[in-house]
Design a protein around this motif. Structure first.
Motif, PDB file in Angstrom:
ATOM      1  N   UNK A 210      10.904  47.895 -94.750  1.00 43.26           N
ATOM      2  CA  UNK A 210      10.202  47.687 -96.024  1.00 43.26           C
ATOM      3  C   UNK A 210      10.190  46.218 -96.456  1.00 43.26           C
ATOM      4  N   UNK A 211      11.301  45.528 -96.174  1.00 48.51           N
ATOM      5  CA  UNK A 211      11.427  44.155 -96.690  1.00 48.51           C
ATOM      6  C   UNK A 211      10.393  43.229 -96.065  1.00 48.51           C
ATOM      7  N   UNK A 212       9.938  43.562 -94.846  1.00 46.76           N
ATOM      8  CA  UNK A 212       8.998  42.647 -94.185  1.00 46.76           C
ATOM      9  C   UNK A 212       7.692  42.540 -94.977  1.00 46.76           C
ATOM     10  N   UNK A 213       7.228  43.670 -95.506  1.00 39.42           N
ATOM     11  CA  UNK A 213       5.939  43.631 -96.212  1.00 39.42           C
ATOM     12  C   UNK A 213       6.061  42.887 -97.543  1.00 39.42           C
ATOM     13  N   UNK A 214       7.201  43.074 -98.245  1.00 38.67           N
ATOM     14  CA  UNK A 214       7.370  42.346 -99.511  1.00 38.67           C
ATOM     15  C   UNK A 214       7.461  40.850 -99.254  1.00 38.67           C
ATOM     16  N   UNK A 215       8.186  40.458 -98.194  1.00 39.06           N
ATOM     17  CA  UNK A 215       8.387  39.029 -97.930  1.00 39.06           C
ATOM     18  C   UNK A 215       7.105  38.377 -97.418  1.00 39.06           C
ATOM     19  N   UNK A 216       6.412  39.042 -96.501  1.00 40.10           N
ATOM     20  CA  UNK A 216       5.231  38.409 -95.901  1.00 40.10           C
ATOM     21  C   UNK A 216       4.036  38.415 -96.851  1.00 40.10           C
ATOM     22  N   UNK A 217       3.902  39.460 -97.671  1.00 44.53           N
ATOM     23  CA  UNK A 217       2.779  39.445 -98.616  1.00 44.53           C
ATOM     24  C   UNK A 217       2.974  38.302 -99.615  1.00 44.53           C
ATOM     25  N   UNK A 218       4.227  38.101-100.075  1.00 45.13           N
ATOM     26  CA  UNK A 218       4.480  37.009-101.036  1.00 45.13           C
ATOM     27  C   UNK A 218       4.168  35.663-100.399  1.00 45.13           C
TER      28      UNK A 218
END
Ligand code: AMP
Ligand code: ZN
Length: 471
Positions: A210-218
């Protein structure tokens, strides 16, 4: 063109109001590159392609980010079973994914960040969640997000928090986590991971999914952006967790509009790797279907309705597409004629296709109603055929039909008649003819033109060079 879409967060159809007028920033959960994607996965990517092309048709500049999940249990398991390094293993399926996108005519996103290239960004985000008290390290050394600390948790999936907390609270040490609803931000290394690990303030390990999408979208779109998409199975827990991580870390709203497509099914069941009821794109190509036919089937259903996959639908798409192709050929022939009945009592003004373009645009503007958009295409085809039959379509009227089809195709990407493949034998004669023409040997040039004609192809010499078409 005012666009409205169904928002999974509010459960209402809402007008699209971009944060920065004239632009849209959009994020899509991409593939886990451990195997060939199946056409159920491609239903999701097709819906996103339709969305993106519709936004562009409406004049918006779109920045589209799609992540590639190239580290998780499945990729690690696959690479170890194959005995190749993770990066080489996932490279094979990344390449296959892009080839499949091309076969299906899916336009490229602006950027495809891979998880393994963004681990420092993910570690920084987890660090922020620690600072703010949302993360904890469990005895198993993994780091978890504490769902109980986030009063907004469950707002996307509309969870009943009171019921949830009472039912899932775990009081013994059977689980490393405080609460079964808690999810991993960082997974501590264990033997099954082999040499796949990164250092972090919490010890060696790898990021949770899950953390990958929050980090990369930001990183690519900013802390707040316009649209986030995925298949409906991504909604919970994946998207719910993305919201929790992002909003708890930044204190800002993460995404305005959440859009999800329904599943592609087989005999009423979701097509999936685990159920074994799947076809890859390559399976269908091997059976003789084309990317264009598969695209037509995937676009044919409204994205929020489940779509049943069946071979009859592929056969029907062949018939529908040949009807469109026959129309195109007919209009091309008419458009190439001079004059015609323009201005005569039964002549058509070249604006005759406009009403079909209007219905096409309003269908898409109303929550991407692709079945109605295709109905507008066929209304254009039917009317054009009727007019041509009645002799009341001149060259300009036919050219207008072709222009309208081309406009529609900027969104659908399936209407243009594929160029017929030129047989090697014909190509060789064509090359030979070009050489003799350079030498100004006109008699030989004519002989070669006749030889090409005998094989069923016509050469026309234009100012831009020879043009070949099937006789
Ligand atoms: P995955 O590789 O399983 O993470 O899936 C990639 C994308 O395909 C996600 O957006 C999923 O929601 C979507 N997806 C998976 N199976 C289906 C299906 N049968 N129909 C539509 N979308 C699907
Ligand atoms: Zn995601």
């Amino acid at each position: 063109m005012d666009l409205s879409f169904y928002n999974s967060l509010t459960r209402r159809v809402e007008p699209l109001r971009p944060l920065v007028p004239g632009t849209v920033r959009m994020y899509t959960c991409g593939p886990t590159v451990y195997n060939y994607a199946h056409i159920g996965n491609f239903r999701a990517y097709m819906f996103e392609d339709l969305l993106r092309r519709t936004l562009e048709y409406a004049g918006l500049a779109v920045t589209h980010v799609m992540n590639l999940t190239d580290v998780d249990d499945k990729t690690i398991r696959g690479s170890r079973a194959a005995g190749v390094p993770l990066r080489d293993y996932t490279a094979t399926y990344k390449k296959a994914f892009f080839e499949d996108l091309d076969t299906l005519g899916i336009e490229r996103a602006t950027v495809y960040p891979a998880a393994t290239d963004h681990v420092p960004e993910m570690i920084a985000l987890i660090g922020k969640l620690f600072e703010k008290g949302y993360a904890y390290q469990a005895p198993d050394k993994s780091v978890y997000f504490s769902v109980a600390k986030d009063p907004d948790y469950g707002k996307l999936a509309h969870l009943d928090r009171s019921g949830m907390r009472a039912s899932v609270r775990i009081s013994n040490d059977e689980y490393a986590k405080d609460d079964v609803g808690d999810f991993a931000l960082w997974k501590a290394w264990d033997e099954a991971d082999g040499d796949v690990k990164w250092d972090s303030p919490w010890g060696p390990g790898r990021p949770g999914w899950h953390i990958e999408c929050s980090a990369m979208s930001a990183k690519y779109l900013g802390e707040t952006f316009d649209i986030h998409t995925g298949g409906i199975d991504n909604l919970f827990p994946h998207h719910e967790n993305e919201i929790a991580q992002a909003e708890c870390a930044t204190g800002k709203p993460f995404v305005k509009l959440w859009m999800h497509c329904a599943h592609l099914r087989v005999d009423g069941e979701k097509m999936s790797k685990s159920a074994g009821n799947f076809y890859t794109l390559r399976d269908l190509l091997a059976k003789g279907y084309t990317g264009r036919e598969i695209r037509y089937v995937l676009l044919g259903g409204h994205y929020r309705q489940p779509l049943n996959f069946a071979f009859d639908a592929l056969a029907a798409s062949r018939t529908a597409l040949s009807r469109i192709d026959e129309f195109t050929v007919r209009m091309e022939a008419l458009a190439a004629t001079a004059g015609g009945p323009v201005g005569s009592p039964d002549g058509q003004a070249p604006s005759w296709p406009d009403k079909h373009l209007e219905s096409f645009a309003s269908a898409l503007a109303d929550d991407l109603n692709s079945p109605l958009a295709f109905a507008a295409v066929f209304a254009l085809v039917n009317e054009g055929n009727r007019l041509a039959q009645a002799g009341s379509l001149d060259a300009a009227g036919a050219a207008a039909a072709l222009a309208a089809l081309a406009k529609m195709d900027a969104v659908l990407g399936v209407l243009a008649r594929p160029a017929a493949a030129i047989p090697a034998e014909v190509q060789a004669l064509l090359d030979e003819r070009a050489a003799v023409r350079r030498a100004k040997n006109w008699a030989e040039s004519d002989r070669l033109r006749d030889a090409i004609a005998a094989l069923g192809w016509t050469v026309k010499d234009t100012k831009d060079g020879p043009r070949l078409s099937k006789s």
